[in-house]
Design an enzyme around this catalytic site. Structure first.
Site: not given
Length: 337
Positions: A162, A265
């Site tokens: 990340e 998404c």
């Protein structure tokens, strides 16, 4: 009384919807989704209709919790119907927007369940994780998909990356809350720019998940600052460039014969279908894997966009199935270049 409270809550939420973003979505998605957009929009602007699935943590399994979910009318997702859905993954859905309370993070204690958008399990299952494999979760925060991967199998090595330092802290806490210490030893957490991973770890992984940074339609709709929202809309045009660069890096990190899953998404064709088409047009050793069977098997619980999804699936929110948006595409790296 309850009806009045619900109406007040709806009014409060309605005030927070950013008109700039909604108008932008209206223009784009009415073209891309056609008539389906009307239903999708109605759900996106009504958070009280959103649903949350309960993913049980096999590392702190509670029979009592499972019985309670049954009594509340929850049912299991997939119910063993997907060929690559392992019995070790247990996820419960409610047909109504009933929401379990979130468990608090407690040092030294594992949580029993994780609340998530059920559609976010589709990229995880599409990866078909097997025990002992080397896996890369390239954009891993907040950690839900990493947790879900570990419900499916025991990887030989799981690399959770990340780039954003705040989100990295969130990822570490999620892993600490769900994963027992012995398994933590096979997990590496890094803060590398995902675009550099392929050069840093060439052909090191059997499976790679790229859950890419995207427009995230649900949260964008509730931007409180119209000026910031307008700025983000203009920046949105650059997201496919980043997504393609992340995929190129992921392909370098993937061993020949390995599988890669790309997910977002957002409903946006530019960030979904167009990104995958660009990758397929620029590589001779990357092939799409047909996952339409997944849509057929899951149609009881999810609604999929009917058109324009030649190389992937797009879950769109629907009445009683308020899951998504979630785009999933699966690619395989062949042995020849």
């Amino acid at each position: 009384m309850l009806t009045r409270l619900k109406a007040k809550s709806e009014r409060k939420l309605a005030k927070q919807i950013c008109k700039v973003v909604l108008d932008h979505f209206e223009k784009q998605y009415s073209k891309e989704l056609g008539d389906a957009w009307n239903t999708v929009r109605d759900i996106l602007v009504s958070p009280s209709s959103w649903q949350y699935a309960v993913l049980l943590n096999r590392f702190n399994y509670s029979l009592k919790l499972e019985k309670d979910l049954h009594l509340k009318g929850y049912h299991t997702l997939f119910q063993g119907s997907l060929p690559f859905c392992p019995k070790s993954m247990k996820c419960y859905l409610s047909r109504t927007p009933d929401r379990m309370p979130s468990e608090r993070h407690q040092i030294g204690s594992l949580k029993k369940y994780y609340l998530l958008n059920a559609a976010s399990l589709l990229p995880v299952l599409a990866l078909e994780l097997r025990d002992g494999e080397r896996v890369l979760d390239l954009c891993a925060a907040p950690g839900g998909k990493s947790i879900a991967l570990l419900q499916c199998a025991y990887p030989g090595y799981l690399h959770c990356n990340e780039h954003d330092s705040l989100r990295l802290r969130w990822l570490r806490q999620t892993l600490e809350s769900f994963i027992p210490q012995p398994l933590v030893n096979v997990i590496k957490v890094s803060e590398l720019d995902g675009r550099e991973m392929g050069d840093a770890q060439p052909e090191m992984f059997d499976k790679v998940l790229v859950d890419a940074p995207c427009s995230n339609d649900r949260s964008w709709l509730f931007s409180s600052d119209s000026q910031k929202a307008a700025c983000r809309i203009s920046q949105r045009r650059n997201l496919p460039i980043l997504q393609i660069e992340l995929l190129r890096s992921a392909i370098k990190a993937l061993r020949p014969g390995g599988l890669l899953v790309y997910s977002t998404c957002t409903l946006s064709k530019a960030e979904n279908q167009d990104v995958i088409c660009e990758i397929l047009n620029s590589y001779t050793n990357i092939m799409p894997v047909d996952i339409k069977e997944m849509a057929r098997t899951c149609s009881q619980d999810f609604t999929f966009a009917p058109t324009g999804q030649e190389c992937g699936l797009l879950v769109i929110p629907d009445k009683g199935k308020a899951w998504g948006p979630m785009y999933v595409a699966k690619l395989k790296k062949s042995w020849t270049t």
